[in-house]
Design an enzyme around this catalytic site. Structure first.
Site, PDB file in Angstrom:
ATOM      1  N   GLN A 162      -5.546  -0.432  -3.713  1.00  0.00           N
ATOM      2  CA  GLN A 162      -6.248  -1.561  -4.346  1.00  0.00           C
ATOM      3  C   GLN A 162      -7.196  -1.086  -5.457  1.00  0.00           C
ATOM      4  O   GLN A 162      -7.336  -1.750  -6.490  1.00  0.00           O
ATOM      5  CB  GLN A 162      -7.022  -2.346  -3.275  1.00  0.00           C
ATOM      6  CG  GLN A 162      -7.671  -3.613  -3.819  1.00  0.00           C
ATOM      7  CD  GLN A 162      -8.366  -4.410  -2.725  1.00  0.00           C
ATOM      8  OE1 GLN A 162      -7.936  -4.395  -1.568  1.00  0.00           O
ATOM      9  NE2 GLN A 162      -9.430  -5.095  -3.083  1.00  0.00           N
ATOM     10  N   HIS A 215      -5.286  -6.132   4.081  1.00  0.00           N
ATOM     11  CA  HIS A 215      -4.305  -5.041   4.162  1.00  0.00           C
ATOM     12  C   HIS A 215      -3.613  -5.057   5.519  1.00  0.00           C
ATOM     13  O   HIS A 215      -4.267  -4.889   6.556  1.00  0.00           O
ATOM     14  CB  HIS A 215      -5.006  -3.695   3.945  1.00  0.00           C
ATOM     15  CG  HIS A 215      -5.470  -3.499   2.537  1.00  0.00           C
ATOM     16  ND1 HIS A 215      -4.890  -2.600   1.687  1.00  0.00           N
ATOM     17  CD2 HIS A 215      -6.432  -4.127   1.838  1.00  0.00           C
ATOM     18  CE1 HIS A 215      -5.484  -2.656   0.502  1.00  0.00           C
ATOM     19  NE2 HIS A 215      -6.429  -3.581   0.568  1.00  0.00           N
ATOM     20  N   CYS A 255      -1.765  -2.858   6.716  1.00  0.00           N
ATOM     21  CA  CYS A 255      -1.811  -1.561   7.401  1.00  0.00           C
ATOM     22  C   CYS A 255      -3.057  -1.446   8.261  1.00  0.00           C
ATOM     23  O   CYS A 255      -3.088  -0.685   9.221  1.00  0.00           O
ATOM     24  CB  CYS A 255      -1.710  -0.400   6.411  1.00  0.00           C
ATOM     25  SG  CYS A 255      -3.031  -0.303   5.209  1.00  0.00           S
ATOM     26  N   CYS A 301       0.859  -1.185   0.000  1.00  0.00           N
ATOM     27  CA  CYS A 301       0.000   0.000   0.000  1.00  0.00           C
ATOM     28  C   CYS A 301       0.898   1.239   0.000  1.00  0.00           C
ATOM     29  O   CYS A 301       1.923   1.291   0.663  1.00  0.00           O
ATOM     30  CB  CYS A 301      -0.952  -0.001   1.184  1.00  0.00           C
ATOM     31  SG  CYS A 301      -0.391   0.883   2.628  1.00  0.00           S
ATOM     32  N   GLU A 302       0.476   2.218  -0.799  1.00  0.00           N
ATOM     33  CA  GLU A 302       1.335   3.394  -0.970  1.00  0.00           C
ATOM     34  C   GLU A 302       1.259   4.345   0.221  1.00  0.00           C
ATOM     35  O   GLU A 302       2.058   5.272   0.302  1.00  0.00           O
ATOM     36  CB  GLU A 302       0.993   4.120  -2.271  1.00  0.00           C
ATOM     37  CG  GLU A 302      -0.359   4.788  -2.299  1.00  0.00           C
ATOM     38  CD  GLU A 302      -0.635   5.414  -3.656  1.00  0.00           C
ATOM     39  OE1 GLU A 302       0.019   5.025  -4.628  1.00  0.00           O
ATOM     40  OE2 GLU A 302      -1.508   6.292  -3.724  1.00  0.00           O
ATOM     41  N   HIS A 303       0.324   4.133   1.117  1.00  0.00           N
ATOM     42  CA  HIS A 303       0.219   5.035   2.266  1.00  0.00           C
ATOM     43  C   HIS A 303       1.144   4.630   3.407  1.00  0.00           C
ATOM     44  O   HIS A 303       1.629   5.476   4.143  1.00  0.00           O
ATOM     45  CB  HIS A 303      -1.230   5.070   2.770  1.00  0.00           C
ATOM     46  CG  HIS A 303      -2.191   5.512   1.723  1.00  0.00           C
ATOM     47  ND1 HIS A 303      -3.348   4.848   1.430  1.00  0.00           N
ATOM     48  CD2 HIS A 303      -2.120   6.555   0.858  1.00  0.00           C
ATOM     49  CE1 HIS A 303      -3.970   5.459   0.439  1.00  0.00           C
ATOM     50  NE2 HIS A 303      -3.246   6.494   0.074  1.00  0.00           N
ATOM     51  N   HIS A 304       1.353   3.327   3.572  1.00  0.00           N
ATOM     52  CA  HIS A 304       2.169   2.841   4.697  1.00  0.00           C
ATOM     53  C   HIS A 304       3.329   1.979   4.248  1.00  0.00           C
ATOM     54  O   HIS A 304       4.154   1.562   5.063  1.00  0.00           O
ATOM     55  CB  HIS A 304       1.296   2.043   5.667  1.00  0.00           C
ATOM     56  CG  HIS A 304       0.082   2.787   6.148  1.00  0.00           C
ATOM     57  ND1 HIS A 304      -1.133   2.708   5.519  1.00  0.00           N
ATOM     58  CD2 HIS A 304      -0.081   3.650   7.184  1.00  0.00           C
ATOM     59  CE1 HIS A 304      -2.009   3.485   6.144  1.00  0.00           C
ATOM     60  NE2 HIS A 304      -1.386   4.076   7.160  1.00  0.00           N
TER      61      HIS A 304
END
Ligand SMILES: [Zn+2]
Length: 211
Positions: free
Chosen positions: A141, A169, A171, A100-103
């Protein structure tokens, strides 16, 4: 109707082929930063167990993001065949692993991809490789789902494309957010799959409890 389970090219035990995808230059630069990261979280990067960790993580991260170096449309074009077959082609249960690009934590699960040919088909393993190429990047996703759909639609120009991804996920699961065992389902359709009957046939064949 053709159904291929787990269409990715795999080793005998069903796991992913191990591909070493890293450059010495990037490994050295990344390892420097990971060593610094280990210090910043309060650990001792000179401790025996951690000595080789920065280099290992640097190589691992390059593998986990090697999709940037792959052109998914070229994978499809490399195996496009003229064919009058106009029924649904479904590749189900394609394993996927992404970050995931956030975490920058993993999310992983399965993709189910179908298309209805319009003069051209592609090699079945190529569908799984397109999933792989887009997965091995920093992702969300939702975008992963539409990128797979759009790549197949734009390259093969079929009568329709359907993509469903079910993923867990880390995260969410590791960071104490509620619904720790929840699965996120995303879907994207074009053409014939925008019609309810065709879409329901696809979802029925996937045979999973979709959320
Ligand atoms: Zn995240």
């Amino acid at each position: 109707m053709k159904i291929i389970n787990n269409g990715i090219e795999t080793k005998k035990n069903g796991s992913y082929l191990k591909v070493e995808e890293y450059s010495d230059d990037a490994t050295e630069k990344l390892a420097k930063h990971y060593k610094e990261t280990i210090s910043l979280i309060g650990e001792d990067p000179e401790r025996e167990g951690l000595l080789d960790t920065p280099v290992r993580v640097a190589k691992s991260m390059q593998f986990l993001t090697h999709g940037y170096a792959i052109k998914p449309d070229e994978i499809l074009k490399s195996a496009m065949f003229k064919e009058e077959y106009r029924q649904m082609v479904l590749v189900k249960d394609i394993e996927l692993y992404s970050l995931c690009e956030h975490h920058m934590l993993p999310f992983f699960g399965k993709a189910h991809v179908a298309y209805i040919p319009n003069g051209y088909i592609t090699g079945l393993s190529k569908i799984a490789r397109v999933v792989e190429a887009f997965s091995r990047r920093l992702q969300v996703q939702e975008r992963l789902t539409t990128q797979i759909r759009d790549c197949i639609q734009e390259t093969l120009n079929p009568l329709g494309v359907a993509v469903v991804i079910e993923a867990s996920h880390m995260c969410m699961q590791m960071r104490g957010v509620q619904k720790q065992n929840s699965v996120t389902t995303t879907s994207a359709f074009t053409g014939a799959f925008l019609r309810t009957a065709t879409r329901e046939e696809f979802i029925h064949i996937i045979g999973q409890k979709l959320h």
